[in-house]
Scaffold this motif. Sequence first.
Motif, PDB file in Angstrom:
ATOM      1  N   MET A  65       0.850  -1.183   0.000  1.00  0.00           N
ATOM      2  CA  MET A  65       0.000   0.000   0.000  1.00  0.00           C
ATOM      3  C   MET A  65       0.886   1.233   0.000  1.00  0.00           C
ATOM      4  N   ASN A  66       0.312   2.325  -0.374  1.00  0.00           N
ATOM      5  CA  ASN A  66       1.021   3.597  -0.335  1.00  0.00           C
ATOM      6  C   ASN A  66       0.834   4.246   1.021  1.00  0.00           C
ATOM      7  N   PHE A  89     -10.007   4.620  16.085  1.00  0.00           N
ATOM      8  CA  PHE A  89      -8.878   4.493  15.160  1.00  0.00           C
ATOM      9  C   PHE A  89      -8.400   3.055  15.205  1.00  0.00           C
ATOM     10  N   ARG A  90      -8.481   2.383  14.083  1.00  0.00           N
ATOM     11  CA  ARG A  90      -8.110   0.979  13.960  1.00  0.00           C
ATOM     12  C   ARG A  90      -8.784   0.131  15.032  1.00  0.00           C
ATOM     13  N   ILE A 127      -6.708  -2.902   7.351  1.00  0.00           N
ATOM     14  CA  ILE A 127      -6.310  -1.637   6.733  1.00  0.00           C
ATOM     15  C   ILE A 127      -6.692  -0.488   7.664  1.00  0.00           C
ATOM     16  N   PRO A 128      -5.795   0.461   7.883  1.00  0.00           N
ATOM     17  CA  PRO A 128      -6.058   1.550   8.828  1.00  0.00           C
ATOM     18  C   PRO A 128      -7.300   2.368   8.468  1.00  0.00           C
ATOM     19  N   ARG A 129      -8.123   2.615   9.492  1.00  0.00           N
ATOM     20  CA  ARG A 129      -9.330   3.424   9.348  1.00  0.00           C
ATOM     21  C   ARG A 129      -9.458   4.350  10.542  1.00  0.00           C
ATOM     22  N   ARG A 130      -9.882   5.562  10.281  1.00  0.00           N
ATOM     23  CA  ARG A 130     -10.166   6.524  11.346  1.00  0.00           C
ATOM     24  C   ARG A 130     -11.659   6.845  11.273  1.00  0.00           C
ATOM     25  N   VAL A 186     -10.342   5.842   5.106  1.00  0.00           N
ATOM     26  CA  VAL A 186      -9.712   4.534   4.898  1.00  0.00           C
ATOM     27  C   VAL A 186      -8.427   4.721   4.112  1.00  0.00           C
ATOM     28  N   GLU A 187      -7.332   4.226   4.649  1.00  0.00           N
ATOM     29  CA  GLU A 187      -6.064   4.272   3.921  1.00  0.00           C
ATOM     30  C   GLU A 187      -6.169   3.356   2.708  1.00  0.00           C
TER      31      GLU A 187
END
Length: 148
Positions: free
Chosen positions: A35-36, A82-83, A90-93, A114-115
């Motif tokens: 992922m970026n 957060f997560r 996948i990271p989410r806030r 969502v990242e």
Amino acid sequence: MHLTRSAILAAAVLALCAGSASARPRERAEDFFTMNYDGRMPACDDGTSLYEISQRFATAEAFTFNSPLRMAAFTDIRQSGFRPNGSDFIPRRYCTAKVVFNDHSVRTMKYFIVESGGFMGFNRGVQFCVLGLDRYRAFSPDCDAAGP
């Protein structure tokens, strides 16, 4: 009798597989996906995310529902998670905000960043739900599916 042996063998294989899966060390999602992800999730009050939300809302209201309703301002912006599912995902806030509309009404909005959740996973994505205006019923009931 033959069916019982097959069932026992299948249960033993399943138990071995389950045991080996739970023994793997916990990894962060960004370590095993390409992922970026730069390690910096935007905050809930990120202007780019809020601008995207207001533009997408305006487009849907104008073209799908033939409504002049627009988002005018965001207040009381807070992070609600957060997560929350752990670092394997996948990271989410997750965030909440009060939205003032051009008809002077104030509604609660739940949204998450969502990242790598944008178009084809190349950039960050934002999903949102305004209580009372979830016309597609995508986050029913009462936008609960948009929260942690």
